[in-house]
Design an enzyme around this catalytic site. Structure first.
Site, PDB file in Angstrom:
ATOM      1  CG  ASN A  59      20.482 -51.750 -44.179  1.00 12.06           C
ATOM      2  OD1 ASN A  59      19.738 -52.599 -44.680  1.00 12.06           O
ATOM      3  ND2 ASN A  59      21.305 -52.008 -43.172  1.00 12.06           N
ATOM      4  CD  GLU A  75      21.485 -54.603 -37.948  1.00 14.80           C
ATOM      5  OE1 GLU A  75      20.910 -54.936 -39.003  1.00 14.80           O
ATOM      6  OE2 GLU A  75      21.275 -53.520 -37.363  1.00 14.80           O
ATOM      7  CD  GLU A 108      26.382 -48.808 -40.977  1.00 14.49           C
ATOM      8  OE1 GLU A 108      25.460 -48.037 -41.254  1.00 14.49           O
ATOM      9  OE2 GLU A 108      26.232 -50.035 -40.921  1.00 14.49           O
ATOM     10  CB  SER A 150      21.568 -42.879 -34.624  1.00 10.95           C
ATOM     11  OG  SER A 150      21.303 -44.086 -33.930  1.00 10.95           O
TER      12      SER A 150
HETATM   13  C1  PEP Z   1      22.424 -49.373 -40.328  1.00 12.56           C
HETATM   14  O1  PEP Z   1      21.949 -50.418 -39.875  1.00 12.56           O
HETATM   15  O2  PEP Z   1      23.160 -49.442 -41.316  1.00 12.56           O
HETATM   16  C2  PEP Z   1      22.091 -48.123 -39.668  1.00 12.56           C
HETATM   17  C3  PEP Z   1      22.906 -47.129 -39.844  1.00 12.56           C
HETATM   18  O3  PEP Z   1      20.955 -48.098 -38.889  1.00 12.56           O
HETATM   19  P1  PEP Z   1      20.292 -46.801 -38.162  1.00 12.56           P
HETATM   20  O4  PEP Z   1      20.381 -45.652 -39.125  1.00 12.56           O
HETATM   21  O5  PEP Z   1      18.905 -47.221 -37.865  1.00 12.56           O
HETATM   22  O6  PEP Z   1      21.124 -46.543 -36.943  1.00 12.56           O
END
Ligand code: PEP
Length: 241
Positions: A5, A91, A159, A204
Protein backbone atom coordinates in the site's frame (compact mmCIF):
# COMPACT_ATOMS: atom_id res chain seq x y z
CA UNK A 1 -0.79 -12.50 -0.88
CA UNK A 2 1.82 -9.83 -0.26
CA UNK A 3 0.23 -6.47 -1.03
CA UNK A 4 1.97 -3.12 -0.93
CA UNK A 5 0.00 0.00 0.00
CA UNK A 6 1.87 3.04 -1.27
CA UNK A 7 -0.64 5.41 0.40
CA UNK A 8 -0.16 9.04 -0.85
CA UNK A 9 3.38 8.34 -1.99
CA UNK A 10 4.76 8.04 -5.47
CA UNK A 11 5.00 9.94 -8.73
CA UNK A 12 5.92 8.80 -12.21
CA UNK A 13 9.54 8.35 -11.16
CA UNK A 14 8.44 5.71 -8.65
CA UNK A 15 7.36 3.33 -11.40
CA UNK A 16 10.96 2.17 -11.60
CA UNK A 17 10.61 0.62 -8.12
CA UNK A 18 7.60 -1.36 -9.31
CA UNK A 19 9.52 -2.46 -12.37
CA UNK A 20 12.33 -3.73 -10.12
CA UNK A 21 9.82 -5.53 -7.88
CA UNK A 22 8.35 -7.32 -10.89
CA UNK A 23 11.82 -8.25 -12.11
CA UNK A 24 12.93 -9.56 -8.73
CA UNK A 25 10.05 -11.92 -7.93
CA UNK A 26 12.15 -15.01 -8.63
CA UNK A 27 10.27 -18.23 -7.97
CA UNK A 28 7.94 -16.91 -5.29
CA UNK A 29 4.57 -18.63 -5.06
CA UNK A 30 3.03 -15.61 -3.32
CA UNK A 31 0.47 -13.43 -5.08
CA UNK A 32 2.01 -9.97 -5.16
CA UNK A 33 0.13 -6.69 -5.51
CA UNK A 34 0.96 -3.00 -5.44
CA UNK A 35 -1.71 -0.44 -4.57
CA UNK A 36 -0.41 2.97 -5.70
CA UNK A 37 -2.22 6.30 -5.44
CA UNK A 38 -5.03 6.64 -7.99
CA UNK A 39 -2.87 8.87 -10.19
CA UNK A 40 -0.52 5.96 -10.85
CA UNK A 41 -2.95 3.03 -11.24
CA UNK A 42 -3.11 3.16 -15.02
CA UNK A 43 0.62 3.76 -15.56
CA UNK A 44 1.52 1.03 -13.08
CA UNK A 45 -0.88 -1.40 -14.75
CA UNK A 46 0.85 -0.67 -18.05
CA UNK A 47 4.34 -1.13 -16.57
CA UNK A 48 3.29 -4.40 -14.92
CA UNK A 49 1.17 -5.74 -17.78
CA UNK A 50 3.58 -8.59 -18.57
CA UNK A 51 4.35 -9.42 -14.95
CA UNK A 52 2.61 -11.41 -12.23
CA UNK A 53 2.28 -8.34 -10.02
CA UNK A 54 -1.32 -7.18 -9.62
CA UNK A 55 -2.33 -3.54 -9.30
CA UNK A 56 -4.89 -2.30 -6.80
CA UNK A 57 -6.60 0.88 -5.66
CA UNK A 58 -6.57 2.17 -2.09
CA UNK A 59 -10.25 3.13 -1.80
CA UNK A 60 -13.35 3.61 -3.92
CA UNK A 61 -16.70 5.28 -3.62
CA UNK A 62 -19.84 3.07 -3.57
CA UNK A 63 -21.43 4.82 -6.57
CA UNK A 64 -20.30 3.99 -10.11
CA UNK A 65 -20.22 7.65 -11.24
CA UNK A 66 -21.68 11.05 -10.41
CA UNK A 67 -21.12 14.39 -8.75
CA UNK A 68 -18.56 13.30 -6.15
CA UNK A 69 -15.67 15.70 -6.55
CA UNK A 70 -12.29 14.17 -5.82
CA UNK A 71 -13.53 10.59 -5.46
CA UNK A 72 -12.87 7.54 -7.59
CA UNK A 73 -15.25 4.69 -8.34
CA UNK A 74 -14.54 0.97 -8.47
CA UNK A 75 -15.44 1.01 -12.15
CA UNK A 76 -12.84 3.73 -12.79
CA UNK A 77 -10.17 1.75 -10.96
CA UNK A 78 -11.01 -1.36 -12.96
CA UNK A 79 -10.98 0.66 -16.18
CA UNK A 80 -7.49 1.94 -15.28
CA UNK A 81 -6.22 -1.63 -14.87
CA UNK A 82 -6.72 -2.36 -11.16
CA UNK A 83 -7.65 -5.90 -10.14
CA UNK A 84 -7.89 -5.29 -6.39
CA UNK A 85 -8.88 -2.53 -4.01
CA UNK A 86 -8.02 -1.91 -0.36
CA UNK A 87 -11.13 -0.89 1.58
CA UNK A 88 -11.73 0.22 5.16
CA UNK A 89 -8.09 1.08 5.86
CA UNK A 90 -7.81 2.56 9.35
CA UNK A 91 -6.47 5.82 7.91
CA UNK A 92 -9.81 6.18 6.12
CA UNK A 93 -11.90 4.90 9.00
CA UNK A 94 -10.21 7.41 11.35
CA UNK A 95 -9.58 10.31 8.96
CA UNK A 96 -12.87 10.23 7.03
CA UNK A 97 -15.22 8.67 9.57
CA UNK A 98 -15.77 5.57 7.45
CA UNK A 99 -18.18 3.20 9.18
CA UNK A 100 -18.49 -0.55 8.76
CA UNK A 101 -21.71 0.09 6.84
CA UNK A 102 -19.98 2.40 4.36
CA UNK A 103 -17.10 -0.05 3.96
CA UNK A 104 -19.63 -2.82 3.21
CA UNK A 105 -21.18 -0.64 0.47
CA UNK A 106 -17.71 -0.04 -0.98
CA UNK A 107 -17.10 -3.79 -0.97
CA UNK A 108 -20.32 -4.28 -2.94
CA UNK A 109 -19.11 -1.65 -5.42
CA UNK A 110 -15.78 -3.41 -5.79
CA UNK A 111 -17.53 -6.71 -6.55
CA UNK A 112 -19.84 -4.98 -9.04
CA UNK A 113 -16.75 -3.73 -10.90
CA UNK A 114 -15.00 -7.11 -10.76
CA UNK A 115 -12.35 -6.01 -8.25
CA UNK A 116 -11.10 -8.25 -5.44
CA UNK A 117 -11.47 -6.37 -2.16
CA UNK A 118 -8.90 -6.40 0.63
CA UNK A 119 -10.98 -5.39 3.64
CA UNK A 120 -9.05 -3.91 6.57
CA UNK A 121 -9.96 -4.24 10.24
CA UNK A 122 -8.03 -3.51 13.41
CA UNK A 123 -8.24 -2.18 16.94
CA UNK A 124 -6.72 0.99 18.44
CA UNK A 125 -4.23 0.82 21.30
CA UNK A 126 -6.89 2.05 23.68
CA UNK A 127 -9.24 -0.73 22.60
CA UNK A 128 -6.49 -3.34 23.00
CA UNK A 129 -5.56 -2.04 26.44
CA UNK A 130 -9.24 -2.18 27.34
CA UNK A 131 -9.37 -5.88 26.43
CA UNK A 132 -11.65 -5.18 23.47
CA UNK A 133 -9.40 -6.16 20.55
CA UNK A 134 -11.22 -9.36 19.61
CA UNK A 135 -14.68 -7.86 19.99
CA UNK A 136 -13.75 -4.79 17.92
CA UNK A 137 -12.10 -6.75 15.14
CA UNK A 138 -14.76 -9.44 14.82
CA UNK A 139 -17.42 -6.72 14.95
CA UNK A 140 -15.71 -4.92 12.07
CA UNK A 141 -15.55 -8.18 10.10
CA UNK A 142 -19.27 -8.79 10.63
CA UNK A 143 -20.18 -5.21 9.77
CA UNK A 144 -17.85 -4.57 6.83
CA UNK A 145 -18.27 -7.82 4.89
CA UNK A 146 -21.58 -7.92 2.99
CA UNK A 147 -23.40 -11.14 2.03
CA UNK A 148 -22.50 -10.34 -1.58
CA UNK A 149 -19.01 -11.71 -0.83
CA UNK A 150 -20.39 -15.27 -0.82
CA UNK A 151 -18.58 -17.19 -3.54
CA UNK A 152 -16.29 -14.24 -4.39
CA UNK A 153 -12.52 -13.82 -4.01
CA UNK A 154 -11.52 -11.44 -1.23
CA UNK A 155 -8.97 -10.99 1.56
CA UNK A 156 -9.28 -9.63 5.08
CA UNK A 157 -6.33 -7.64 6.47
CA UNK A 158 -5.87 -7.46 10.22
CA UNK A 159 -4.04 -4.19 10.86
CA UNK A 160 -3.81 -3.09 14.49
CA UNK A 161 -4.03 0.69 14.26
CA UNK A 162 -1.22 1.12 16.78
CA UNK A 163 1.15 -0.99 14.65
CA UNK A 164 0.72 0.96 11.41
CA UNK A 165 3.76 3.02 10.59
CA UNK A 166 5.01 2.90 14.17
CA UNK A 167 7.60 0.13 14.08
CA UNK A 168 5.58 -1.66 16.78
CA UNK A 169 4.17 -5.12 16.09
CA UNK A 170 2.02 -7.43 18.18
CA UNK A 171 3.63 -10.63 19.43
CA UNK A 172 3.09 -13.76 17.36
CA UNK A 173 0.56 -15.16 19.89
CA UNK A 174 -1.33 -11.85 19.78
CA UNK A 175 -1.47 -11.97 15.97
CA UNK A 176 -2.58 -15.62 16.04
CA UNK A 177 -5.31 -14.95 18.59
CA UNK A 178 -6.88 -12.26 16.39
CA UNK A 179 -6.43 -14.19 13.14
CA UNK A 180 -8.11 -17.26 14.67
CA UNK A 181 -11.02 -15.10 15.83
CA UNK A 182 -11.32 -13.64 12.30
CA UNK A 183 -11.25 -17.15 10.83
CA UNK A 184 -14.04 -18.30 13.17
CA UNK A 185 -16.09 -15.26 12.21
CA UNK A 186 -15.54 -15.90 8.50
CA UNK A 187 -16.63 -19.52 8.89
CA UNK A 188 -19.71 -18.42 10.85
CA UNK A 189 -20.56 -15.96 8.07
CA UNK A 190 -19.61 -17.90 4.94
CA UNK A 191 -19.50 -21.54 6.01
CA UNK A 192 -16.63 -23.73 4.82
CA UNK A 193 -15.75 -21.13 2.15
CA UNK A 194 -14.63 -18.92 5.02
CA UNK A 195 -11.67 -21.26 5.55
CA UNK A 196 -10.22 -20.38 2.16
CA UNK A 197 -10.14 -16.62 2.67
CA UNK A 198 -6.61 -15.23 3.07
CA UNK A 199 -6.24 -13.23 6.29
CA UNK A 200 -3.35 -10.81 5.85
CA UNK A 201 -1.45 -9.18 8.69
CA UNK A 202 -0.49 -5.52 8.35
CA UNK A 203 1.41 -3.14 10.60
CA UNK A 204 5.15 -2.45 10.45
CA UNK A 205 5.95 -5.57 8.42
CA UNK A 206 9.52 -5.44 7.13
CA UNK A 207 12.01 -7.90 5.68
CA UNK A 208 13.46 -8.61 9.13
CA UNK A 209 10.17 -9.66 10.78
CA UNK A 210 8.24 -10.97 7.77
CA UNK A 211 9.29 -14.62 8.01
CA UNK A 212 8.16 -14.94 11.60
CA UNK A 213 4.86 -13.14 11.02
CA UNK A 214 4.08 -15.04 7.82
CA UNK A 215 4.55 -18.44 9.41
CA UNK A 216 2.12 -17.66 12.24
CA UNK A 217 -1.09 -19.66 12.39
CA UNK A 218 -3.85 -18.31 10.13
CA UNK A 219 -1.62 -15.63 8.59
CA UNK A 220 -2.12 -15.86 4.83
CA UNK A 221 -0.03 -12.91 3.76
CA UNK A 222 0.83 -9.32 4.52
CA UNK A 223 -0.38 -5.83 3.75
CA UNK A 224 2.70 -3.63 3.73
CA UNK A 225 2.90 0.15 3.88
CA UNK A 226 6.25 1.86 4.28
CA UNK A 227 8.34 -1.18 3.36
CA UNK A 228 6.59 -1.54 -0.01
CA UNK A 229 7.95 1.74 -1.36
CA UNK A 230 11.47 0.50 -2.09
CA UNK A 231 11.95 -2.56 -4.26
CA UNK A 232 14.73 -4.02 -2.10
CA UNK A 233 12.60 -3.81 1.07
CA UNK A 234 9.47 -5.18 -0.54
CA UNK A 235 11.34 -8.00 -2.28
CA UNK A 236 12.83 -8.99 1.09
CA UNK A 237 9.29 -9.50 2.39
CA UNK A 238 8.18 -11.36 -0.72
CA UNK A 239 11.18 -13.65 -0.42
CA UNK A 240 10.24 -14.42 3.19
CA UNK A 241 6.78 -15.62 2.09
C1 PEP B 1 -0.64 0.00 6.13
O1 PEP B 1 -0.86 1.21 6.15
O2 PEP B 1 -1.46 -0.74 5.57
C2 PEP B 1 0.56 -0.50 6.78
C3 PEP B 1 0.56 -1.74 7.15
O3 PEP B 1 1.59 0.40 6.98
P1 PEP B 1 3.08 0.07 7.56
O4 PEP B 1 3.52 -1.22 6.94
O5 PEP B 1 3.89 1.24 7.15
O6 PEP B 1 2.92 -0.07 9.04
Amino acid sequence: MIAGNWKMNGVGASLGEAYMIAGGLGDTTARVAICPPATLVQRLAEVLADSAVLVGGQDCRPEASGAFTGDVSAEQLADAGARLVVLGHSERRAGYGETDELVAHKVEAALRAGLEPIICVGETLEQRRGGQALAVVTGQVRGSLPDALKGKAFCVAYEPVWAIGTGLTPTTPEIEEVHRAIRETLVAMFGEAGRGVAILYGGSVKASNAAEILKADEVGGALVGGASLKAADFLGIIQAA
